[in-house]
Design a protein around this motif. Structure first.
Motif, PDB file in Angstrom:
ATOM      1  N   PRO A 163       0.788  -1.232   0.000  1.00  0.00           N
ATOM      2  CA  PRO A 163       0.000   0.000   0.000  1.00  0.00           C
ATOM      3  C   PRO A 163       0.819   1.281   0.000  1.00  0.00           C
ATOM      4  CG  PRO A 163       0.186  -0.786   2.229  1.00  0.00           C
ATOM      5  CD  PRO A 163       0.954  -1.765   1.370  1.00  0.00           C
ATOM      6  N   ASP A 164       2.152   1.191  -0.191  1.00  0.00           N
ATOM      7  CA  ASP A 164       2.965   2.412  -0.177  1.00  0.00           C
ATOM      8  C   ASP A 164       2.428   3.445  -1.166  1.00  0.00           C
ATOM      9  OD1 ASP A 164       4.408   0.859   1.523  1.00  0.00           O
ATOM     10  OD2 ASP A 164       6.117   0.573   0.207  1.00  0.00           O
ATOM     11  N   VAL A 165       2.043   2.955  -2.335  1.00  0.00           N
ATOM     12  CA  VAL A 165       1.462   3.819  -3.366  1.00  0.00           C
ATOM     13  C   VAL A 165       0.183   3.141  -3.862  1.00  0.00           C
ATOM     14  CG1 VAL A 165       1.799   4.924  -5.603  1.00  0.00           C
ATOM     15  CG2 VAL A 165       3.758   4.609  -4.070  1.00  0.00           C
ATOM     16  N   SER A 166      -0.928   3.830  -3.795  1.00  0.00           N
ATOM     17  CA  SER A 166      -2.192   3.262  -4.274  1.00  0.00           C
ATOM     18  C   SER A 166      -2.380   3.596  -5.750  1.00  0.00           C
ATOM     19  CB  SER A 166      -3.368   3.836  -3.475  1.00  0.00           C
ATOM     20  OG  SER A 166      -3.543   5.214  -3.769  1.00  0.00           O
ATOM     21  N   MET A 167      -3.342   2.934  -6.372  1.00  0.00           N
ATOM     22  CA  MET A 167      -3.646   3.246  -7.771  1.00  0.00           C
ATOM     23  C   MET A 167      -4.104   4.691  -7.923  1.00  0.00           C
ATOM     24  SD  MET A 167      -5.378  -0.090  -9.538  1.00  0.00           S
ATOM     25  CE  MET A 167      -6.696  -0.290  -8.362  1.00  0.00           C
ATOM     26  N   THR A 168      -4.891   5.157  -6.955  1.00  0.00           N
ATOM     27  CA  THR A 168      -5.371   6.548  -7.052  1.00  0.00           C
ATOM     28  C   THR A 168      -4.212   7.529  -6.884  1.00  0.00           C
ATOM     29  OG1 THR A 168      -6.024   6.411  -4.729  1.00  0.00           O
ATOM     30  CG2 THR A 168      -7.735   6.044  -6.364  1.00  0.00           C
ATOM     31  N   ASP A 169      -3.253   7.202  -6.007  1.00  0.00           N
ATOM     32  CA  ASP A 169      -2.066   8.051  -5.866  1.00  0.00           C
ATOM     33  C   ASP A 169      -1.315   8.131  -7.191  1.00  0.00           C
ATOM     34  OD1 ASP A 169      -2.526   8.446  -3.147  1.00  0.00           O
ATOM     35  OD2 ASP A 169      -1.268   6.764  -2.545  1.00  0.00           O
ATOM     36  N   TRP A 170      -1.145   6.972  -7.821  1.00  0.00           N
ATOM     37  CA  TRP A 170      -0.386   6.918  -9.070  1.00  0.00           C
ATOM     38  C   TRP A 170      -1.095   7.683 -10.179  1.00  0.00           C
ATOM     39  CZ3 TRP A 170      -0.402   5.157 -14.119  1.00  0.00           C
ATOM     40  CH2 TRP A 170       0.840   4.956 -14.718  1.00  0.00           C
ATOM     41  N   LEU A 171      -2.408   7.536 -10.253  1.00  0.00           N
ATOM     42  CA  LEU A 171      -3.171   8.289 -11.247  1.00  0.00           C
ATOM     43  C   LEU A 171      -3.046   9.793 -11.016  1.00  0.00           C
ATOM     44  CD1 LEU A 171      -6.453   6.177 -11.541  1.00  0.00           C
ATOM     45  CD2 LEU A 171      -4.803   6.633 -13.384  1.00  0.00           C
ATOM     46  N   ARG A 172      -3.083  10.188  -9.750  1.00  0.00           N
ATOM     47  CA  ARG A 172      -2.969  11.608  -9.423  1.00  0.00           C
ATOM     48  C   ARG A 172      -1.634  12.177  -9.918  1.00  0.00           C
ATOM     49  NH1 ARG A 172      -3.524  11.007  -4.498  1.00  0.00           N
ATOM     50  NH2 ARG A 172      -5.753  11.438  -4.215  1.00  0.00           N
ATOM     51  N   GLU A 173      -0.601  11.349  -9.895  1.00  0.00           N
ATOM     52  CA  GLU A 173       0.727  11.818 -10.292  1.00  0.00           C
ATOM     53  C   GLU A 173       0.986  11.675 -11.789  1.00  0.00           C
ATOM     54  OE1 GLU A 173       3.059  13.311  -8.396  1.00  0.00           O
ATOM     55  OE2 GLU A 173       1.540  13.328  -6.812  1.00  0.00           O
ATOM     56  N   ASN A 174       0.334  10.734 -12.442  1.00  0.00           N
ATOM     57  CA  ASN A 174       0.735  10.387 -13.806  1.00  0.00           C
ATOM     58  C   ASN A 174      -0.279  10.702 -14.901  1.00  0.00           C
ATOM     59  OD1 ASN A 174       3.450   8.694 -13.658  1.00  0.00           O
ATOM     60  ND2 ASN A 174       2.207   8.134 -11.871  1.00  0.00           N
ATOM     61  N   ALA A 175      -1.562  10.832 -14.551  1.00  0.00           N
ATOM     62  CA  ALA A 175      -2.552  11.175 -15.583  1.00  0.00           C
ATOM     63  C   ALA A 175      -2.335  12.613 -16.039  1.00  0.00           C
ATOM     64  CB  ALA A 175      -3.957  10.995 -15.032  1.00  0.00           C
ATOM     65  N   LYS A 176      -2.521  12.856 -17.323  1.00  0.00           N
ATOM     66  CA  LYS A 176      -2.334  14.198 -17.862  1.00  0.00           C
ATOM     67  C   LYS A 176      -3.633  14.994 -17.790  1.00  0.00           C
ATOM     68  CE  LYS A 176       1.482  12.978 -20.955  1.00  0.00           C
ATOM     69  NZ  LYS A 176       1.972  12.954 -22.354  1.00  0.00           N
ATOM     70  N   GLU A 177      -3.492  16.294 -17.771  1.00  0.00           N
ATOM     71  CA  GLU A 177      -4.663  17.163 -17.748  1.00  0.00           C
ATOM     72  C   GLU A 177      -5.552  16.868 -18.947  1.00  0.00           C
ATOM     73  OE1 GLU A 177      -5.796  21.944 -17.541  1.00  0.00           O
ATOM     74  OE2 GLU A 177      -3.698  21.282 -17.488  1.00  0.00           O
ATOM     75  N   GLY A 178      -6.842  16.749 -18.676  1.00  0.00           N
ATOM     76  CA  GLY A 178      -7.800  16.472 -19.743  1.00  0.00           C
ATOM     77  C   GLY A 178      -7.928  15.007 -20.098  1.00  0.00           C
ATOM     78  N   ALA A 179      -7.156  14.134 -19.452  1.00  0.00           N
ATOM     79  CA  ALA A 179      -7.181  12.706 -19.790  1.00  0.00           C
ATOM     80  C   ALA A 179      -8.517  12.069 -19.413  1.00  0.00           C
ATOM     81  CB  ALA A 179      -6.045  11.974 -19.079  1.00  0.00           C
ATOM     82  N   ARG A 180      -8.924  11.091 -20.234  1.00  0.00           N
ATOM     83  CA  ARG A 180     -10.115  10.280 -19.980  1.00  0.00           C
ATOM     84  C   ARG A 180      -9.641   8.869 -19.643  1.00  0.00           C
ATOM     85  NH1 ARG A 180     -15.017  11.032 -22.312  1.00  0.00           N
ATOM     86  NH2 ARG A 180     -14.881   9.001 -23.375  1.00  0.00           N
ATOM     87  N   ILE A 181      -9.732   8.505 -18.354  1.00  0.00           N
ATOM     88  CA  ILE A 181      -9.249   7.204 -17.886  1.00  0.00           C
ATOM     89  C   ILE A 181     -10.438   6.260 -17.737  1.00  0.00           C
ATOM     90  CG2 ILE A 181      -7.967   5.978 -16.106  1.00  0.00           C
ATOM     91  CD1 ILE A 181      -6.341   8.096 -17.635  1.00  0.00           C
ATOM     92  N   GLY A 182     -10.410   5.172 -18.466  1.00  0.00           N
ATOM     93  CA  GLY A 182     -11.533   4.239 -18.467  1.00  0.00           C
ATOM     94  C   GLY A 182     -11.477   3.227 -17.328  1.00  0.00           C
ATOM     95  N   TYR A 183     -12.663   2.771 -16.941  1.00  0.00           N
ATOM     96  CA  TYR A 183     -12.767   1.692 -15.953  1.00  0.00           C
ATOM     97  C   TYR A 183     -14.039   0.919 -16.247  1.00  0.00           C
ATOM     98  CZ  TYR A 183     -16.609   3.881 -13.345  1.00  0.00           C
ATOM     99  OH  TYR A 183     -17.837   4.396 -12.986  1.00  0.00           O
ATOM    100  N   ASP A 184     -14.046  -0.338 -15.842  1.00  0.00           N
ATOM    101  CA  ASP A 184     -15.214  -1.206 -16.012  1.00  0.00           C
ATOM    102  C   ASP A 184     -16.014  -1.162 -14.711  1.00  0.00           C
ATOM    103  OD1 ASP A 184     -17.030  -3.310 -16.242  1.00  0.00           O
ATOM    104  OD2 ASP A 184     -15.635  -4.580 -17.362  1.00  0.00           O
ATOM    105  N   PRO A 185     -17.231  -0.596 -14.722  1.00  0.00           N
ATOM    106  CA  PRO A 185     -17.993  -0.462 -13.469  1.00  0.00           C
ATOM    107  C   PRO A 185     -18.420  -1.790 -12.869  1.00  0.00           C
ATOM    108  CG  PRO A 185     -19.346   0.137 -15.356  1.00  0.00           C
ATOM    109  CD  PRO A 185     -17.960  -0.037 -15.877  1.00  0.00           C
TER     110      PRO A 185
END
Length: 600
Positions: free
Chosen positions: A90-112
């Motif tokens: 848990p040192d780095v969560s997926m949400t932490d990584w997205l916060r650091e690596n997703a670009k402005e305006g990016a559309r990140i997909g997920y399967d609900p």
């Protein structure tokens, strides 16, 4: 270009066609299962990772694999570091990584259908900080490019005998109806596969090693239920066992049925029900109660019939394992054995009982350095010879239809062990004994007890990066909540459930030296009421359920206290009493020698 490199490239091309700038790939199914059917093994197909817990995120210019401490070594062996970052959880969560690596305006997909509502909320908030957005997909993009993706299992359901279950489905549904009445609710949605199997007293074969069926259930306030399952999976015997109070519908009708609760109060579990279920209920106008699935705690507290079934299964499983331990101890030093041949031989011994329905998980058959990966999974590519100078670790279990799900780990030295190996093994044993001997008041959580199993290792500056214990089902999942024995930050950690009489847990401290060997000693234990002289409040303790010898050639007797030696001698006397009568000849003589009292 390698197969997995080509698949990563194909996914990026598909994301571009879908107007997405990334996609999240969890290892689960639409029931938030830990173990999933072949059709849902999207993470392994994409990355090559064969562990039982992990996730990935793919962006146009970066890709990351998220695994916890159990898979630190395994993920590096199976997933190409040229194309994937290794991110520790848990040192780095997926949400932490997205916060650091997703670009402005990016559309990140997920399967609900593969994420919880809470995760969706957290990821949405994290991306919003970057000016990006989370986008639900109508069809999973991996499914679009996985051309030979297996179909979901069409195995038939089977009825589980009420006598072995200890309670009829009608009784269980009535208890849930009473639970709904207390909350002034009209229905509860059950999506966890082991909850469904337990409530309806059915079993299936849709997930490897876990006897569950792909289905959904809605239990109503009048104690009736609606079961959503593929129609051809149910025969006359199951229909008769379910009775008229359980209405059967096609599984494909479940999503639409979520729209039929307008104005009604419907309970759903935020940890076990996917985001799509909550979205469907909300869209249909239901008033949602976000509460834990009522079957979870009831299922965890085993009734007398379930406990009896467990003990019967443990006795025969212990005999099969004992025969194997003698075999591997004698054959491995001769050479010619491998991790795969050893696993096959152990399964054969279990099959010879005539009562084995399935393994309870893929056997962790690990020699030498492979033992340092706690959840190592042997295959043809990784299969290693078992050679002198190594420690051989085997973590295995069986599913027995009379109610037992077993899980046990033993370590065997191949040839003479080093002094360091013996020291580490004895420290793990001391931690195991400390937990087995623990007496504690009602209300104690597993997290409070976890330290007991680690202290002997901590004293030498050592530790292990996994939980000490997990819950176990009754002819169900080998990993069952809500009970656990773990640090809050470790796999199986988090908010900890008070232990209650009737719960079954594993007791499995370990030690792992990267590149050299691994050690784990695992028994299953039953939480029981315990009388203590002079007690001023109700107390609990553990009854050990697993019976197989603990390798005496790895024990430094002088490191054990008199109390620890007494526990070990008593345990081995129990092994001899329970397993011994099932053995004969050289097997029995070998066990008698292994169970002799420890001397200093």
């Amino acid at each position: 270009m390698s197969t997995h490199e080509a698949r990563l490239k194909a996914l990026r091309e598909q994301l571009k066609a879908d107007r997405l700038d990334g996609f999240v790939v969890p290892l689960t199914d639409e029931h938030m299962s830990e173990y999933v059917g072949d059709y849902a093994q999207r993470l392994e197909w994409l990355t090559g990772f064969k562990g039982s817990a992990g996730s990935a995120i793919v962006l146009p210019e970066a890709a990351a694999m998220f695994t916890d401490g159990r898979y630190t070594l395994q993920v590096r062996e199976q997933v190409d570091g040229k194309h994937w970052q290794y991110v520790p959880v848990p040192d780095v969560s997926m949400t932490d990584w997205l916060r650091e690596n997703a670009k402005e305006g990016a559309r990140i997909g997920y399967d609900p259908w593969l994420h919880t509502r809470d995760w969706v909320k957290a990821a949405t908030a994290a991306l919003a900080e970057r000016g990006a957005e989370l986008v639900a997909v109508g069809r999973n993009p991996i499914d679009k490019i996985w051309t030979d993706r297996p179909q979901p299992s069409n195995a038939r359901l089977v009825a589980y005998d009420n006598g072995r279950a200890g309670k009829s489905s009608a009784e269980k549904r009535q208890e849930i109806a009473d639970w709904l009445a207390e909350r002034k609710a009209d229905a509860v949605v059950l999506s966890a596969l082991d909850s469904i199997a337990w409530v309806l007293n059915i079993r299936g074969a849709d997930v490897a090693h876990t006897p569950v069926a792909l289905a959904y259930v809605v239990v109503n306030a009048d104690a009736t239920a609606d079961l959503y399952v593929a129609p051809d999976k149910i025969g006359d015997e199951v229909k008769q066992a379910l009775g008229n109070a359980v209405r059967v519908h096609d599984r494909t009708a479940f999503e639409g049925a979520l729209n039929g609760f307008a104005g009604k109060r419907v309970a759903a579990d935020p940890e076990r029900a996917v985001a799509a279920i909550f979205e469907g209920l909300e869209a249909g106008g239901a008033k949602i109660l976000s509460v834990r699935d009522p079957a979870v705690l009831a299922k965890a507290i085993k009734n007398p019939a379930e406990v009896a079934g467990h003990k019967a299964a443990q006795a025969r499983d212990g005999a099969a394992l004992t025969r194997f331990l003698r075999w591997i101890g004698e054959e491995a030093p001769k050479g010619g054995q491998t991790e795969l041949t050893a696993a096959a031989k152990l399964e054969a011994f279990r099959r010879e009982t005539g009562a084995l329905d399935d393994l309870s998980f893929d056997t962790i058959s690990a020699t030498g350095a492979h033992g340092a990966s706690p959840h190592y999974k042997v295959d043809e590519a990784s299969n290693a010879p078992i050679e002198p100078g190594q420690l051989y670790l085997v973590d295995s279990g069986g599913q027995y239809r009379d109610g037992g799900t077993t899980d046990v780990t033993r370590v065997v030295p191949v040839g003479a062990p080093t002094d360091e190996m013996k020291d580490r093994f004895t420290r793990v044993l001391k931690g195991h004994i400390a937990l087995a001997r623990a007496v504690f008041p009602h209300g104690t959580t597993g997290g409070q007890l976890d330290t007991l199993a680690r202290l002997p290792l901590w004293e030498a500056g050592l530790d292990f990066a996994h939980g000490t214990g997990h819950g176990v089902g009754a002819y169900l999942s080998v990993h069952e909540g809500p009970q656990r024995i773990a640090k809050p930050s470790y796999p199986g950690g988090g908010p900890s459930e008070p232990l209650r009489a009737g719960m079954i847990c594993s007791n499995e401290p370990g030690y792992y030296k990267a590149g050299e060997y691994g050690i784990r000693i695992e028994n299953l234990v039953l939480v029981e009421d315990r009388d203590v002289p002079g007690q001023e409040q109700p107390m609990l303790g553990f009854e050990t359920l697993t019976f197989a010898p603990i390798e005496r050639d790895l024990i430094v007797a002088e490191m054990l206290s008199p109390e620890e030696r007494a526990w070990l001698d008593t345990y081995h006397a129990q092994v001899l009493a329970i397993v011994g009568p099932q053995l004969a000849g050289e097997d029995k003589a070998w066990l008698e020698a292994k169970c002799a009292p420890i001397s200093v």
